[in-house]
Every structure is written in structure tokens, then in C-alpha cells.
Design an enzyme around this catalytic site. Sequence first.
Site, PDB file in Angstrom:
ATOM      1  CB  CYS A  11      -0.822  -0.151   1.442  1.00  0.00           C
ATOM      2  SG  CYS A  11      -2.020  -1.215   1.426  1.00  0.00           S
ATOM      3  N   GLY A  37       0.477   0.248  -4.925  1.00  0.00           N
ATOM      4  CA  GLY A  37      -0.860  -0.389  -5.008  1.00  0.00           C
ATOM      5  C   GLY A  37      -2.002  -0.053  -6.006  1.00  0.00           C
ATOM      6  CG  ASN A 111       2.719   0.911   3.420  1.00  0.00           C
ATOM      7  OD1 ASN A 111       3.579   1.406   3.376  1.00  0.00           O
ATOM      8  ND2 ASN A 111       2.491  -0.409   2.935  1.00  0.00           N
ATOM      9  N   GLY A 112       1.386  -1.686   5.544  1.00  0.00           N
ATOM     10  CA  GLY A 112       2.174  -2.783   6.306  1.00  0.00           C
ATOM     11  C   GLY A 112       0.963  -3.621   6.572  1.00  0.00           C
ATOM     12  CE1 TYR A 251       8.964  -4.663  -8.815  1.00  0.00           C
ATOM     13  CE2 TYR A 251       7.894  -4.744  -6.620  1.00  0.00           C
ATOM     14  CZ  TYR A 251       8.045  -4.894  -8.127  1.00  0.00           C
ATOM     15  OH  TYR A 251       6.763  -4.814  -9.060  1.00  0.00           O
TER      16      TYR A 251
END
Length: 469
Positions: A11, A37, A111-112, A251
Site C-alpha cells: 500500500c 498499489g 501501509n503494512g 524493488y
Amino acid sequence: MVPLDKLHDACGIFGVYNHPEAANLTYLGLYALQHRGQESAGIVSSDGHTLHAYKGMGLVADIFTEPVLKTLPGNSAIGHVRYSTTGSSQIKNAQPFVVSGGMGHIAIAHNGNLTNAMEIRKELESYGSIFQSTMDTEVIIHLMAISREETFLGRLTDALFRVQGAYSLLLLTENTLVALRDPRGFRPLSIGKLGEATVVASESCAFDLIGARFEREIEPGEIVFIGPEGMASYKPFAPVAQSPCVFEFIYFARPDSIIFGKNVYEVRKELGRQLAREHPREADIVIPVPDSGMPSAIGYAQEAGIPLELGLIRNHYVGRTFIEPKQSIRHFGVKIKLNPVNGILRGKRVVVIDDSIVRATTGRKIIKMIRSGGAREIHFLISSPPTRYPCFYGIDTPTKSELIANSHSMEEIRKYITCDSLGYLSMDGLRKVVRDDTSPFCFACFDGKYPVEFPTRIPEPQMPLFYRL
Ligand code: AMP
């Protein structure tokens, strides 16, 4: 109990406080974070009295048309972009979540991944809590609601003391924006300034797009309140070893971002240089797998003194197909997305650089494509160590059994990919480049050393999680 859909979730989050065009800025911020995302997106704004929300499935630019943005008034807003797998691929799981109750209106964007969310949820449901979604994030709201603390900060810290895992969070109430990172700092989150306004984003590339000035990163374990009285920072957690995610550098993050105190592009280029030192090859050209292998290929070519060529051309109008929830897309995917430049490859000894191998389906197709383009020798070099373990902290990876390096030897992988030689960056090489002697990282996807516990029974995905060319 409704099962939590998944542990894997990638996210991006963005927030604005005190700007008359809060929703428009959030739209732009999410646009810059779209790589984090692509399955759903949402914005919640506050006009000072109430919250206004809009969420949809798909890409930011498709969901947020001008008429939609007009329905999001106010001077503050938070937004979220999300990638999920099939079970979660529903609007009810799109974020930010909005709840109304004893605490007033609250929106939350995460996020996570919380590693103990399932246990907490089970417990809360046994006391009668009713969940609206199947997302781990919702437990934070429920924990806040049942907290006996009187203040918002008290309730929030109460809830955070119970959850484990990775969370960079944004919360929005009618008059306050709260931004925080878990004590280990798995996921990035930064603060910027735009005139009088304060902005918060997963990655600094979002600030660049809106012309905001990068101020600083939110520290691991720091909770920042941004409200009418200004900004206040709290550090309620006992200090623990930090473990920001190294895969953000390899990445996930955009190369033009600064995260964890480093320039992502510079790190990737240095990974390529290190790869050249570890895996020198007699070759005529170096070619990147676009776009993920680009910075490392530049580093490799510079270090090795071999010309860099764009041997594969990417069609930029095809999204990152790993997010497509249909297996069929994957099969013709590579051809849609990449095409070899025949004249450049014919008769050449080629070093091909990519950032990682997951299932090796992409690599195999790419190597075949390069071979069909006339290459004489193909050396496939990877600017990270073998990915052997799944991530439980917010990067979408398949299960252990699907990670090719988990169950196959180097030679088996090489044969499967059909390249003449295969080389990965060493763990020591990676550690040296990111300088983990000065600031530690989470390397769990490479070494299996998980800094935070995760459930022993890992739910299998209902369909393959990973769709990328
Ligand atoms: P594979 O064919 O499964 O080995 O995919 C390898 C490609 O996936 C590489 O080009 C990476 O850039 C990319 N990749 C690595 N990790 C992820 C991830 N978590 N989500 C999406 N793509 C990824």
C-alpha cells in the site's frame, strides 16, 4: 469468525493538513504513489465538521474524476492506494476506513501488515465486536473504541501497544491529522511542507509532484499530531531494534524517492556496481529488465565498463500486471509488456539485470524472448540475494512453496530460466551497500530472520497472489 483475507498487502498512503485543495493534492499524491498499489484507492477529507469519503476499485486517475473530487471538501484529507489478492479484492476492504461512534468520526489508512490481527480479532469478536471488513487495519479502530483511556492519544497508544507487525498509519478526525510508524519502522513515511500546509507521504516522490518540500521522515515509533495548535510529536514505545524493509530499496519504492535516509536510485545503482564486482562476465552488452532492473543495470555497466543497451522495450500503457486478479492475463503478459530490440541482441553476449526473482516465470519468459532476439549468450544477474521467505510485513510475496529459490538449487533455477549463467547478489554485498552496520534492516525475505513474530499457521492464498510479467 470471518477470516482475515490475507497477510500480504502492499500500500501507499498520503495526507494533507491545512490546504484549501486538500482532496486535489491527495489525488496527486496518490497518483505518485500508484506503484505501491493498483487495485483500489480512496480519499477521505474533512471540512472541519464531518468527514467525506470516496473509494473505488482500480487506478487513482480512473476513480477520482473531477466531479468525484468535488464531493470531497475541506482543508485536510488522507488517501490510500492498495494492492490485494482475490479475497480482499472488494470495495469493503478499500481504505481509508471511516468509523463514527463515541470517538467521533475517524478515518484510518494503513501501509503494512499486523501480524497478530487474527488473534485480536477473534478475541474482540468473542466480546461482540462486529467487523465491517476483513482487513487487519480494522482491529486498531476496535481497540481504540474499547480503550478506557480518555484522550485520543491515550486510546491510540492503547491500541498500538496491543498490535504487532508493520504499520505506517494516517488517521484523520474532523480537525486533526495523525501520522505514525511502528516502533521498528518497517514501512517508510515522511513529512513535507507546502506553504502553510503539512503533507505526509509513504515516499518523497509524492512531495515532488505537488511541489512540497521534504522536511523529514517520521521516526520509527513516533506519533505526530498535526492540528489547529500546530504539530506535536510523541514517542510512547519502549525502544526496540529498528528493521526498515530492505526490499523497499530493491524493488518496491520509486527510484526517485528518498526513504530511510537514502536515495533509492543511488542504492539500486550501487547494488548493480556490487553485482558487477561479485559476478564479472565477458559480455558485449548489459541490458536491464525494464523498469525494475534499470538503475542496477546502469551501475553494473558503469562498474564493468560494458555498454548499456535498451534491449527490451516496455509498453508503458500496460500496468504492473502482477496485480491483475485473473490467471489468464499472466500467460500473454510478457508479450504485451516487453518486446526485444532484435538488431541490438543479434549475435551478442548479453548480461541481463533484474532486481529479483520470485517465481521465475518472468525471468524464464524474458530469457526466451532475448534468445529469440538472436542473443548468443545470456547471463542473468540479480541485484538482490535469492528471495526464499515470504514477507509478513507488507510486501506482497507468494507463499514459501511458490518462491523458486526456497525449494530449488541455483543450477535448477538456471536450467528452468534457460540462461547460460545465473548470479545473485550476496547477502554480504547487500548489507555492505545499504550499510546495515550503521542502520539495521529487515532482511527476512532473504534470510528468514523475522524481526516480529507471525502466526505459525499461515493461510494459503485462495488463488495465486502474484501476477507480474
Ligand atoms: P517472477 O517471474 O515471479 O520471478 O517475478 C520477478 C519479477 O517480479 C522481477 O522483475 C521483480 O521486479 C518483480 N517483483 C519482485 N517482487 C515483487 C513483488 N512483491 N510484487 C510484484 N513484483 C515483484
